[in-house]
Write a protein that holds these residues in place. Structure first.
Motif, PDB file in Angstrom:
ATOM      1  N   GLU A   1       0.826  -1.196   0.000  1.00 14.73           N
ATOM      2  CA  GLU A   1       0.000   0.000   0.000  1.00 14.73           C
ATOM      3  C   GLU A   1       0.866   1.254   0.000  1.00 14.73           C
TER       4      GLU A   1
ATOM      5  N   TRP B   1     -10.125  -5.259   1.051  1.00 14.52           N
ATOM      6  CA  TRP B   1      -9.603  -4.233   1.946  1.00 14.52           C
ATOM      7  C   TRP B   1     -10.104  -4.507   3.358  1.00 14.52           C
TER       8      TRP B   1
ATOM      9  N   LEU C   1      -8.542   2.553  -2.570  1.00 16.62           N
ATOM     10  CA  LEU C   1      -9.642   2.668  -1.612  1.00 16.62           C
ATOM     11  C   LEU C   1      -9.851   4.143  -1.324  1.00 16.62           C
TER      12      LEU C   1
ATOM     13  N   TYR D   1      -5.223   0.548   7.270  1.00 21.01           N
ATOM     14  CA  TYR D   1      -5.997  -0.090   6.211  1.00 21.01           C
ATOM     15  C   TYR D   1      -5.067  -0.993   5.400  1.00 21.01           C
TER      16      TYR D   1
ATOM     17  N   CYS E   1      -4.711  -3.951   2.173  1.00 24.14           N
ATOM     18  CA  CYS E   1      -5.280  -4.700   1.068  1.00 24.14           C
ATOM     19  C   CYS E   1      -4.798  -6.148   1.184  1.00 24.14           C
TER      20      CYS E   1
END
Lengths: 113, 113
Positions: B6, B34, B74, B87, B89
């Protein structure tokens, strides 16, 4: 509804001591089960996964082992902990045969001193 | 090699602004997911997008997938302080992946009042 439990929530252990972390899932049958480790501020490292009782796949060679004695029980163990085993351990489950959504437990914070 | 990565690693925005996080991966996938993680907690699934989809919405979340560039984004619109979290993925693999996902290193989002 399905729930996943992990215990203990926190654990402080001396180097060389044994380890046993337990994860149980309720409300589903024949789930895929996973153990991850997360170092501080890092992503998740997959340690083991299981698609059925007694079936364990190891992703990373290390002094940890996993067992699945019952359909919804997944145990992470070590005979002798190392300092490098410190971290946040997460158990997760997904519907058997699927690589879709994984549902995570609350995690265990392990500190090895 | 790392399947999902990310960027940015960290993002700080004001409440009400939009937050965009990106994920790149290396091999062909069946789906990309996600997840969100509040500090010291387990991961929570947010959204899944399949390889034949290009965009998906869920509430204030918008996910895009570009399989030609092996990337996903996202977008969180009208962010709130409660969106502060990491966050991640996660991707499966079309072959040799078994029943497992590979997680990226995450984006730490901070939403300030």
């Amino acid at each position: 509804s399905q729930t996943i439990h992990q215990w203990p929530a926190t654990l402080v252990q001396p180097v060389g001591s044994p380890l046993s972390l337990e994860c149980t899932v309720e409300g589903t049958s024949n789930p895929n089960l996973y153990w991850y480790r997360q170092a501080a501020g890092r992503g998740l490292q997959l340690l083991f996964y299981s698609v059925g009782i007694g079936q364990i796949s190891s992703e990373v060679p290390q002094n940890l082992s996993a067992s699945r004695p019952q359909d919804r029980q997944f145990i992470l163990s070590s005979k002798k902990l190392l300092l490098s085993d410190s971290g946040f351990y997460l158990c997760a489950w997904s519907v058997g045969g699927s690589t879709d959504t994984q549902y995570f437990g609350p995690g265990t914070r392990l500190t090895v001193l | 090699s790392q399947q999902g990565e990310e960027d940015p690693q960290a993002l700080s925005i004001q409440e009400g602004e939009n937050a965009t996080m990106n994920c790149s991966y290396k091999t062909s996938i069946n789906n990309l997911q996600w997840y969100r993680q509040n500090s010291g907690r387990g991961l929570v699934h947010l959204i899944l997008i399949r390889s034949n989809e290009r965009e998906k919405h869920s509430g204030r979340l918008r996910v895009t997938l570009d399989t030609s560039k092996k990337s996903s984004s996202l977008l969180i619109t009208a962010s709130r302080a409660a969106d502060t979290a990491s966050y991640f993925c996660a991707t499966d693999a079309r072959s040799g992946g078994g029943n497992k996902l590979t997680f990226g290193t995450g984006t730490q989002l901070k939403v300030e009042l």
